[in-house]
Design a protein around this motif. Sequence first.
Motif, PDB file in Angstrom:
ATOM      1  N   ALA A  31       0.829  -1.206   0.000  1.00 16.72           N
ATOM      2  CA  ALA A  31       0.000   0.000   0.000  1.00 16.72           C
ATOM      3  C   ALA A  31       0.861   1.252   0.000  1.00 16.72           C
ATOM      4  N   ILE A  32       0.604   2.117  -0.971  1.00 17.48           N
ATOM      5  CA  ILE A  32       1.220   3.440  -0.991  1.00 17.48           C
ATOM      6  C   ILE A  32       0.324   4.432  -0.251  1.00 17.48           C
ATOM      7  N   LEU A  33      -0.967   4.297  -0.456  1.00 13.58           N
ATOM      8  CA  LEU A  33      -1.981   5.052   0.272  1.00 13.58           C
ATOM      9  C   LEU A  33      -3.055   4.075   0.736  1.00 13.58           C
ATOM     10  N   GLU A  34      -3.617   4.339   1.906  1.00 11.27           N
ATOM     11  CA  GLU A  34      -4.599   3.407   2.450  1.00 11.27           C
ATOM     12  C   GLU A  34      -5.757   4.166   3.089  1.00 11.27           C
ATOM     13  N   ASN A  35      -6.910   4.134   2.402  1.00 10.87           N
ATOM     14  CA  ASN A  35      -8.166   4.665   2.916  1.00 10.87           C
ATOM     15  C   ASN A  35      -8.041   6.118   3.382  1.00 10.87           C
ATOM     16  N   VAL A  36      -7.542   6.968   2.499  1.00  4.54           N
ATOM     17  CA  VAL A  36      -7.406   8.388   2.808  1.00  4.54           C
ATOM     18  C   VAL A  36      -8.680   9.113   2.389  1.00  4.54           C
TER      19      VAL A  36
ATOM     20  N   SER B   4       4.835  30.615  10.530  1.00  5.30           N
ATOM     21  CA  SER B   4       3.935  31.603   9.928  1.00  5.30           C
ATOM     22  C   SER B   4       3.287  31.059   8.658  1.00  5.30           C
ATOM     23  N   THR B   5       4.047  30.315   7.845  1.00  5.95           N
ATOM     24  CA  THR B   5       3.483  29.709   6.632  1.00  5.95           C
ATOM     25  C   THR B   5       2.483  28.620   6.985  1.00  5.95           C
ATOM     26  N   PHE B   6       2.810  27.789   7.966  1.00  5.32           N
ATOM     27  CA  PHE B   6       1.929  26.702   8.399  1.00  5.32           C
ATOM     28  C   PHE B   6       0.581  27.245   8.846  1.00  5.32           C
ATOM     29  N   ASN B   7       0.592  28.365   9.563  1.00 10.00           N
ATOM     30  CA  ASN B   7      -0.651  28.937  10.089  1.00 10.00           C
ATOM     31  C   ASN B   7      -1.531  29.554   9.012  1.00 10.00           C
ATOM     32  N   LEU B   8      -1.008  29.737   7.797  1.00  8.31           N
ATOM     33  CA  LEU B   8      -1.821  30.273   6.707  1.00  8.31           C
ATOM     34  C   LEU B   8      -2.827  29.258   6.176  1.00  8.31           C
ATOM     35  N   PHE B   9      -2.553  27.970   6.355  1.00  7.50           N
ATOM     36  CA  PHE B   9      -3.436  26.936   5.814  1.00  7.50           C
ATOM     37  C   PHE B   9      -4.688  26.814   6.673  1.00  7.50           C
ATOM     38  N   ASP B  10      -5.798  26.562   6.001  1.00  6.35           N
ATOM     39  CA  ASP B  10      -7.061  26.341   6.726  1.00  6.35           C
ATOM     40  C   ASP B  10      -7.141  24.922   7.255  1.00  6.35           C
ATOM     41  N   LYS B  11      -6.715  23.965   6.432  1.00  5.38           N
ATOM     42  CA  LYS B  11      -6.833  22.557   6.803  1.00  5.38           C
ATOM     43  C   LYS B  11      -5.504  21.844   6.614  1.00  5.38           C
ATOM     44  N   LEU B  12      -5.366  20.746   7.335  1.00 11.78           N
ATOM     45  CA  LEU B  12      -4.145  19.946   7.269  1.00 11.78           C
ATOM     46  C   LEU B  12      -4.501  18.485   7.110  1.00 11.78           C
ATOM     47  N   LEU B  13      -3.854  17.829   6.144  1.00 12.93           N
ATOM     48  CA  LEU B  13      -3.911  16.370   6.025  1.00 12.93           C
ATOM     49  C   LEU B  13      -2.518  15.852   6.322  1.00 12.93           C
ATOM     50  N   LEU B  14      -2.387  15.112   7.400  1.00 13.17           N
ATOM     51  CA  LEU B  14      -1.096  14.578   7.830  1.00 13.17           C
ATOM     52  C   LEU B  14      -1.036  13.099   7.494  1.00 13.17           C
ATOM     53  N   LEU B  15      -0.025  12.715   6.709  1.00 17.73           N
ATOM     54  CA  LEU B  15       0.142  11.330   6.276  1.00 17.73           C
ATOM     55  C   LEU B  15       1.430  10.754   6.847  1.00 17.73           C
ATOM     56  N   SER B  16       1.421   9.441   7.041  1.00 19.46           N
ATOM     57  CA  SER B  16       2.641   8.708   7.365  1.00 19.46           C
ATOM     58  C   SER B  16       2.466   7.276   6.899  1.00 19.46           C
ATOM     59  N   SER B  17       3.422   6.794   6.128  1.00 24.89           N
ATOM     60  CA  SER B  17       3.358   5.442   5.550  1.00 24.89           C
ATOM     61  C   SER B  17       2.065   5.223   4.788  1.00 24.89           C
ATOM     62  N   GLY B  18       1.563   6.262   4.151  1.00 27.11           N
ATOM     63  CA  GLY B  18       0.367   6.160   3.327  1.00 27.11           C
ATOM     64  C   GLY B  18      -0.938   6.197   4.086  1.00 27.11           C
ATOM     65  N   LYS B  19      -0.898   6.302   5.403  1.00 27.71           N
ATOM     66  CA  LYS B  19      -2.122   6.297   6.210  1.00 27.71           C
ATOM     67  C   LYS B  19      -2.388   7.690   6.768  1.00 27.71           C
ATOM     68  N   PRO B  20      -3.676   8.060   6.899  1.00 24.94           N
ATOM     69  CA  PRO B  20      -4.000   9.376   7.459  1.00 24.94           C
ATOM     70  C   PRO B  20      -3.814   9.391   8.972  1.00 24.94           C
TER      71      PRO B  20
END
Length: 647
Positions: free
Chosen positions: A62-67, A252-268
Amino acid sequence: MAVTSAGSENTDVERGRKEIGSVDVEQQAVAEAHLMNTTVRNITWRGVTVTVKDRHTGLPKAILENVEGIVEAGEICAVMGPSGCGKTTLLNVLASRPTDTQNVEATVLVNGNKPSRGAFREMTRFVEQEDALIGALTVRETLQFASRLASTSSLPRKERIARIDGLLDSFGLREQANTIIGTPIRKGISGGQKRRVGVASQLITSPKILFLDEPTSGLDSAASFEVINYLRGVAKRNNLIVIASIHQPSTSTFNLFDKLLLLSSGKPHYFGPVAGVASHYEGLGHELPLHVNPAEFLLELVNIDFASHRESATDRLDDLQIGWANSHGQKDLAIAISNVEATTTGTLDIDVAEKKPSPPSLILTLLHRNFVKSYRDVVVYGIRLAMYTVRLAIMMGTVWLRLNAAQESIIPLTNAIFYGSAFMSFMAVAYCPAYLEDYIQYVKEKHNGLYGPTEMIISNFFIGLPYLFIISVVFSVISYWLSNFQPTAQAFLTWVFWLFLDLLAAEGLVVFMTSLFPSFVISLALVAFANGLWMSVDGFMVQPTILNVFYKYVFHYWDYQKYVFENMMINEFSDRVYACAKTGDGGPGDCQCMWQTDLADQCLIRGQGVLDQYGYKPGYMGKDVGIMMGIIIGYRIAGWIVLKLKK
C-alpha cells in the motif's frame, strides 16, 4: 485559534514583503478576475487506496490506504508527511492524473458529483514539483502564452495584460518580467523565482481547483510565506480551492493553511483545521512543546525512518494512526463527506465564462511560442546549423575538394554523396534535448487540458520547416560547389530538395523515438542506432543488387536514406560523363576504363554505367518523392499515436 510557537518570524516576513512587493486591491482584482463566477463548492475524496506490487515479495504494497478529506471553496489545504509517505501520489489521484501504480481505488467528487474528465480538466490545474518551463521564454512571455492557451485567450488583450501585470506584482516578479527562465547556455532567473512563475502560470488559466506539489520548494521562509499568503488571499476572495503538498513550512506559513492532512506510511493521521491539530495530539498524550515549529514537531512525531528503536517507533506510529481513526475528528469528517454526497443534485454545473481556444488558434499560439524558443535557444537549431556548416559542409567541401570529371573521382564522389546525406540525418540526434523540453511542457499542459497531441505534432512539424530548409541551403551552397558535383542549377536545386527531405525525415524519427522514450540518454541512443541501421542498408555499404533478402525487404525499402542516396546518385551520374585513365602515349584509344559503357571507344564513361552497379535508373523521382513524403508523415503520425496512447 492558530498554532503558534514562541519564535518570532517577523523579520523574515517583512523581508519577504519587500521582495514580493505590495499589491493594492485593484491590481489583485484585475489579476484574479478570471477566477470569478465559479459554482464549485467543494471537493471530497474517500477510500483513496493505492497499491503496487512489492519488488521483493511480489505481494501488494500500500502506498496510500483509505485516505479521505473534504475542502470547501475558499479554503487552502496542506498535505504534509515524511518523504515517501504518498503526498505526490495522493495529489495525482485527486487531480485525476496517471500514476505508476498497479491499482488505484478512489472516489473523488466535486460538489458531490463525479465530473467528466473534460470538465475536471477545465476546472483544475496542477503545478508539479519539477518546474516544466521553457527556458528561452521570458517570465512575462511564459504567462502570456499560458493565458493564450487557456480559456482566457478569448478576453481582450488589454485585460489579459492587466492580469499578467497583477500576477507579476503579486509574486514579486516585476523586475524579472523580461528575464528569460534560463537555458543550458544562458543564465536566467533563480530556482525560487521559477517556482513562483510556475504557480503564476497556472493561476492565470482560470482554475477552480488548484493542486500544487511542493510549491515552496527552493524558496526561503519569507518568499514561501508570501506565495502561500497570496494563494490564501486568492482562495478567500474568489472561492478557489487550493490543495498543496508541503514539506516542513515555517510556523507563519503553516498557520496560513485552513486545513491539514497529515500522512505517514500512506495512512492518514489527521485531517481537519490547522487550529485543531495541537489539541488532537494533546489528547493522544503528545503536547506541542513551546518554542518549537509545530510543523517540525508533527513531522518528527510521524516519521520513523531514523528511529533508533524501530519496533517501538512503529508501535507508536500505529497507536497514533488508531487514535485518529477513533477520534471525533475522523467521525466528523466522515459525516461531512456523507452530507455532501447526500445533498448532491446529480449534476455538476461548472460555469466557464470564457471560451476555450479553437484548435487552429492553439496551433498558432504553439507556433508562435516555438518560434520564440527556436531563435533564442541555440540548442534548438543554432548549434545544428553551426555544426552542419563548420563540421560537415566546410570539412566535406575541403576534403572532397574540386573533384574533376574523371574516373578516379567517381568513387570519391559516391563517398561524398553518402557522407553528405547520411551524416546530415545522423546528426539530427542534436535535436533530442530541444524536443525533450517541448515534450515535458506538452505533458504538463495536456494534463491541464490545454491542448492535445494533434496541436503538438502539427506545430512542431511546421516550426521546423524554415530552419531545416535554411540548413539544407547553407550546407549545399558551401559543400556542393567546393566538391564540384554536377555543375548545373537544376542539379544543385535537386540536391537541396533531397537534403531537405532527408532532414525532415530524420527530425520525424527524433520526434517519434523521443515521444516513445522521453529520456535524453535512451532517445539519443535509439535515434543513433536507427540512423546507423539506415546507413548500413541504404545501398552504399552494400549495393542493393546484392543486399541479402532479410535486410532488403524488412528495412531497405522504408529506409529514407535509401531514397536520398539513390536520387542524389542519379542526380550526379545520370547525365554526366567521366574521362577514363590514359595509358601509353595518351593517343586515341590509349585508355583504361573502370566502367565499361558505350563511350569506352571515346575513352569516356557514361554515368549511367556507375548507376547500373547499384541497379539505379532515372525516371522514378516522382514515386520516390511520394514514398519520402509518406515516410516523413508516417513518423509524425507514429509520434502522434504514441502521444495519444500515453496516459
